[in-house]
Design a protein around this motif. Structure first.
Motif, PDB file in Angstrom:
ATOM      1  N   PHE A  77       0.869  -1.172   0.000  1.00 31.81           N
ATOM      2  CA  PHE A  77       0.000   0.000   0.000  1.00 31.81           C
ATOM      3  C   PHE A  77       0.908   1.225   0.000  1.00 31.81           C
ATOM      4  O   PHE A  77       1.162   1.818   1.066  1.00 31.81           O
ATOM      5  CB  PHE A  77      -0.912  -0.013   1.225  1.00 31.81           C
ATOM      6  CG  PHE A  77      -1.788  -1.237   1.327  1.00 31.81           C
ATOM      7  CD1 PHE A  77      -3.088  -1.217   0.857  1.00 31.81           C
ATOM      8  CD2 PHE A  77      -1.308  -2.415   1.884  1.00 31.81           C
ATOM      9  CE1 PHE A  77      -3.911  -2.332   0.954  1.00 31.81           C
ATOM     10  CE2 PHE A  77      -2.117  -3.539   1.980  1.00 31.81           C
ATOM     11  CZ  PHE A  77      -3.416  -3.508   1.507  1.00 31.81           C
ATOM     12  N   PRO A  78       1.441   1.601  -1.160  1.00 34.45           N
ATOM     13  CA  PRO A  78       2.469   2.651  -1.214  1.00 34.45           C
ATOM     14  C   PRO A  78       1.979   4.049  -0.883  1.00 34.45           C
ATOM     15  O   PRO A  78       2.788   4.929  -0.586  1.00 34.45           O
ATOM     16  CB  PRO A  78       2.961   2.570  -2.665  1.00 34.45           C
ATOM     17  CG  PRO A  78       1.802   2.023  -3.428  1.00 34.45           C
ATOM     18  CD  PRO A  78       1.141   1.056  -2.500  1.00 34.45           C
ATOM     19  N   LYS A  79       0.678   4.266  -0.936  1.00 35.59           N
ATOM     20  CA  LYS A  79       0.145   5.602  -0.641  1.00 35.59           C
ATOM     21  C   LYS A  79      -0.684   5.617   0.639  1.00 35.59           C
ATOM     22  O   LYS A  79      -1.518   6.488   0.850  1.00 35.59           O
ATOM     23  CB  LYS A  79      -0.694   6.102  -1.820  1.00 35.59           C
ATOM     24  CG  LYS A  79       0.142   6.346  -3.072  1.00 35.59           C
ATOM     25  CD  LYS A  79      -0.681   6.997  -4.165  1.00 35.59           C
ATOM     26  CE  LYS A  79       0.174   7.294  -5.390  1.00 35.59           C
ATOM     27  NZ  LYS A  79      -0.591   7.957  -6.460  1.00 35.59           N
ATOM     28  N   GLY A  80      -0.428   4.645   1.491  1.00 40.57           N
ATOM     29  CA  GLY A  80      -1.098   4.616   2.780  1.00 40.57           C
ATOM     30  C   GLY A  80      -2.305   3.705   2.810  1.00 40.57           C
ATOM     31  O   GLY A  80      -2.823   3.285   1.773  1.00 40.57           O
ATOM     32  N   VAL A  81      -2.760   3.404   4.022  1.00 38.63           N
ATOM     33  CA  VAL A  81      -3.914   2.527   4.198  1.00 38.63           C
ATOM     34  C   VAL A  81      -4.569   2.844   5.537  1.00 38.63           C
ATOM     35  O   VAL A  81      -3.911   3.275   6.487  1.00 38.63           O
ATOM     36  CB  VAL A  81      -3.487   1.033   4.145  1.00 38.63           C
ATOM     37  CG1 VAL A  81      -2.544   0.689   5.289  1.00 38.63           C
ATOM     38  CG2 VAL A  81      -4.698   0.118   4.156  1.00 38.63           C
ATOM     39  N   THR A  82      -5.871   2.644   5.587  1.00 34.04           N
ATOM     40  CA  THR A  82      -6.628   2.689   6.834  1.00 34.04           C
ATOM     41  C   THR A  82      -7.260   1.323   7.033  1.00 34.04           C
ATOM     42  O   THR A  82      -7.942   0.818   6.141  1.00 34.04           O
ATOM     43  CB  THR A  82      -7.736   3.761   6.795  1.00 34.04           C
ATOM     44  OG1 THR A  82      -7.140   5.045   6.626  1.00 34.04           O
ATOM     45  CG2 THR A  82      -8.543   3.752   8.081  1.00 34.04           C
ATOM     46  N   CYS A  83      -6.988   0.720   8.179  1.00 34.77           N
ATOM     47  CA  CYS A  83      -7.532  -0.609   8.468  1.00 34.77           C
ATOM     48  C   CYS A  83      -8.283  -0.546   9.794  1.00 34.77           C
ATOM     49  O   CYS A  83      -7.743  -0.066  10.797  1.00 34.77           O
ATOM     50  CB  CYS A  83      -6.410  -1.641   8.540  1.00 34.77           C
ATOM     51  SG  CYS A  83      -7.008  -3.329   8.788  1.00 34.77           S
ATOM     52  N   CYS A  98      -1.619   4.692   8.340  1.00 34.13           N
ATOM     53  CA  CYS A  98      -0.186   4.883   8.135  1.00 34.13           C
ATOM     54  C   CYS A  98       0.066   5.392   6.723  1.00 34.13           C
ATOM     55  O   CYS A  98      -0.812   5.354   5.870  1.00 34.13           O
ATOM     56  CB  CYS A  98       0.575   3.580   8.383  1.00 34.13           C
ATOM     57  SG  CYS A  98       0.117   2.241   7.271  1.00 34.13           S
ATOM     58  N   ASP A  99       1.304   5.853   6.483  1.00 32.95           N
ATOM     59  CA  ASP A  99       1.667   6.402   5.169  1.00 32.95           C
ATOM     60  C   ASP A  99       1.906   5.315   4.129  1.00 32.95           C
ATOM     61  O   ASP A  99       1.708   5.530   2.932  1.00 32.95           O
ATOM     62  CB  ASP A  99       2.913   7.278   5.280  1.00 32.95           C
ATOM     63  CG  ASP A  99       2.635   8.582   6.014  1.00 32.95           C
ATOM     64  OD1 ASP A  99       1.446   8.938   6.161  1.00 32.95           O
ATOM     65  OD2 ASP A  99       3.599   9.240   6.444  1.00 32.95           O
ATOM     66  N   SER A 100       2.385   4.148   4.560  1.00 31.46           N
ATOM     67  CA  SER A 100       2.589   3.020   3.648  1.00 31.46           C
ATOM     68  C   SER A 100       2.574   1.729   4.457  1.00 31.46           C
ATOM     69  O   SER A 100       2.799   1.740   5.672  1.00 31.46           O
ATOM     70  CB  SER A 100       3.915   3.143   2.877  1.00 31.46           C
ATOM     71  OG  SER A 100       5.012   3.088   3.767  1.00 31.46           O
ATOM     72  N   ALA A 101       2.299   0.612   3.758  1.00 28.12           N
ATOM     73  CA  ALA A 101       2.203  -0.662   4.459  1.00 28.12           C
ATOM     74  C   ALA A 101       2.599  -1.812   3.548  1.00 28.12           C
ATOM     75  O   ALA A 101       2.459  -1.735   2.325  1.00 28.12           O
ATOM     76  CB  ALA A 101       0.798  -0.878   4.989  1.00 28.12           C
ATOM     77  N   TYR A 102       3.084  -2.883   4.184  1.00 25.21           N
ATOM     78  CA  TYR A 102       3.454  -4.127   3.491  1.00 25.21           C
ATOM     79  C   TYR A 102       2.795  -5.265   4.267  1.00 25.21           C
ATOM     80  O   TYR A 102       2.932  -5.353   5.497  1.00 25.21           O
ATOM     81  CB  TYR A 102       4.969  -4.283   3.485  1.00 25.21           C
ATOM     82  CG  TYR A 102       5.490  -5.540   2.830  1.00 25.21           C
ATOM     83  CD1 TYR A 102       6.011  -5.499   1.533  1.00 25.21           C
ATOM     84  CD2 TYR A 102       5.497  -6.767   3.497  1.00 25.21           C
ATOM     85  CE1 TYR A 102       6.504  -6.658   0.928  1.00 25.21           C
ATOM     86  CE2 TYR A 102       5.976  -7.918   2.901  1.00 25.21           C
ATOM     87  CZ  TYR A 102       6.482  -7.858   1.625  1.00 25.21           C
ATOM     88  OH  TYR A 102       6.974  -9.004   1.020  1.00 25.21           O
ATOM     89  N   PHE A 103       2.062  -6.132   3.556  1.00 17.89           N
ATOM     90  CA  PHE A 103       1.389  -7.261   4.193  1.00 17.89           C
ATOM     91  C   PHE A 103       1.931  -8.559   3.625  1.00 17.89           C
ATOM     92  O   PHE A 103       1.848  -8.808   2.419  1.00 17.89           O
ATOM     93  CB  PHE A 103      -0.122  -7.180   3.963  1.00 17.89           C
ATOM     94  CG  PHE A 103      -0.891  -8.345   4.526  1.00 17.89           C
ATOM     95  CD1 PHE A 103      -1.001  -8.514   5.895  1.00 17.89           C
ATOM     96  CD2 PHE A 103      -1.506  -9.256   3.689  1.00 17.89           C
ATOM     97  CE1 PHE A 103      -1.716  -9.585   6.432  1.00 17.89           C
ATOM     98  CE2 PHE A 103      -2.232 -10.330   4.205  1.00 17.89           C
ATOM     99  CZ  PHE A 103      -2.338 -10.495   5.575  1.00 17.89           C
ATOM    100  N   ASP A 104       2.513  -9.394   4.486  1.00 23.49           N
ATOM    101  CA  ASP A 104       3.034 -10.699   4.088  1.00 23.49           C
ATOM    102  C   ASP A 104       1.916 -11.730   4.266  1.00 23.49           C
ATOM    103  O   ASP A 104       1.497 -12.018   5.398  1.00 23.49           O
ATOM    104  CB  ASP A 104       4.242 -11.062   4.952  1.00 23.49           C
ATOM    105  CG  ASP A 104       4.878 -12.375   4.524  1.00 23.49           C
ATOM    106  OD1 ASP A 104       5.657 -12.367   3.558  1.00 23.49           O
ATOM    107  OD2 ASP A 104       4.572 -13.416   5.154  1.00 23.49           O
TER     108      ASP A 104
END
Length: 199
Positions: A77-83, A98-104
């Motif tokens: 999510f290179p441009k941020g995400v709301t979860c 957050c501003d960016s996120a990585y989900f494995d």
């Protein structure tokens, strides 16, 4: 018929024959690197994710890249995400931005970076620059500097761990503790405080 006329007639016949042929399209397959090229990219996303047959999370993001064919399938999510974590009545119990996120995907581990903001139904607030969220273990942790507002006071430090609803947490290295209305006043024991466990 002279030679020049013969050549002209031959050229006309060839051109006519060519114009009667159907157009053909050739498709060239280009190999892509599944580690760098997403399987799918979606913009302006608003979706829900189920867990054990129940709707548990709501996600909103400007850009969602899915790398399903990568060796380790993941999302970015290179441009941020709301979860948001939802309860059984679809009320928000925890909100994460957050501003960016990585989900494995195999481990269900989130890496949240840049202006991470977490709040819960009790209006507790956590601010940091990096946070790990383990959905399998239902916990969050970070070694980055962290700012916590809870129960009328502010706690700052490093070495954070909590449950995903931030109702209980532990801070290994506390640097400051002070009331929220006195947040600009330095704590007299800053840097010497013992680890804090909160419930």
């Amino acid at each position: 018929m002279n030679r020049l006329s013969h050549i002209a007639v031959t050229v006309l016949i060839l051109l006519a024959a060519g114009s009667c042929k159907e157009d053909s399209t050739s498709v060239v397959s280009h190999a892509t690197n599944p580690e760098k090229v997403p399987t799918m990219t979606t913009t302006d996303v608003q979706t829900v994710i189920s867990e054990d047959g129940n709707t548990r999370y709501r996600i909103a993001a400007p850009v969602w890249n899915m790398f399903e064919e990568a060796k380790e399938p993941h999302w970015t999510f290179p441009k941020g995400v709301t979860c948001e974590e939802l309860d059984d009545k679809f009320n928000t119990v925890t909100s994460i931005k957050c501003d960016s996120a990585y989900f494995d995907k195999p481990t269900s581990l989130w890496t949240l970076t840049g202006n991470v903001r977490i709040s819960n139904a009790n209006n507790d607030l956590i601010l940091t620059d990096q946070l790990m969220w383990d959905q399998h273990a239902h916990k969050m942790y970070s070694d980055a500097f962290i700012h916590i507002e809870k129960q009328g006071r502010i706690i700052e430090g490093h070495g954070y761990e909590s449950n995903e609803r931030i109702t209980t947490y532990k801070l290994r290295q506390v640097e400051a503790i002070f009331p929220i209305d006195e947040r600009r006043m330095p704590h007299p024991n800053s840097g010497n405080a013992a680890p804090v466990n909160m419930q």
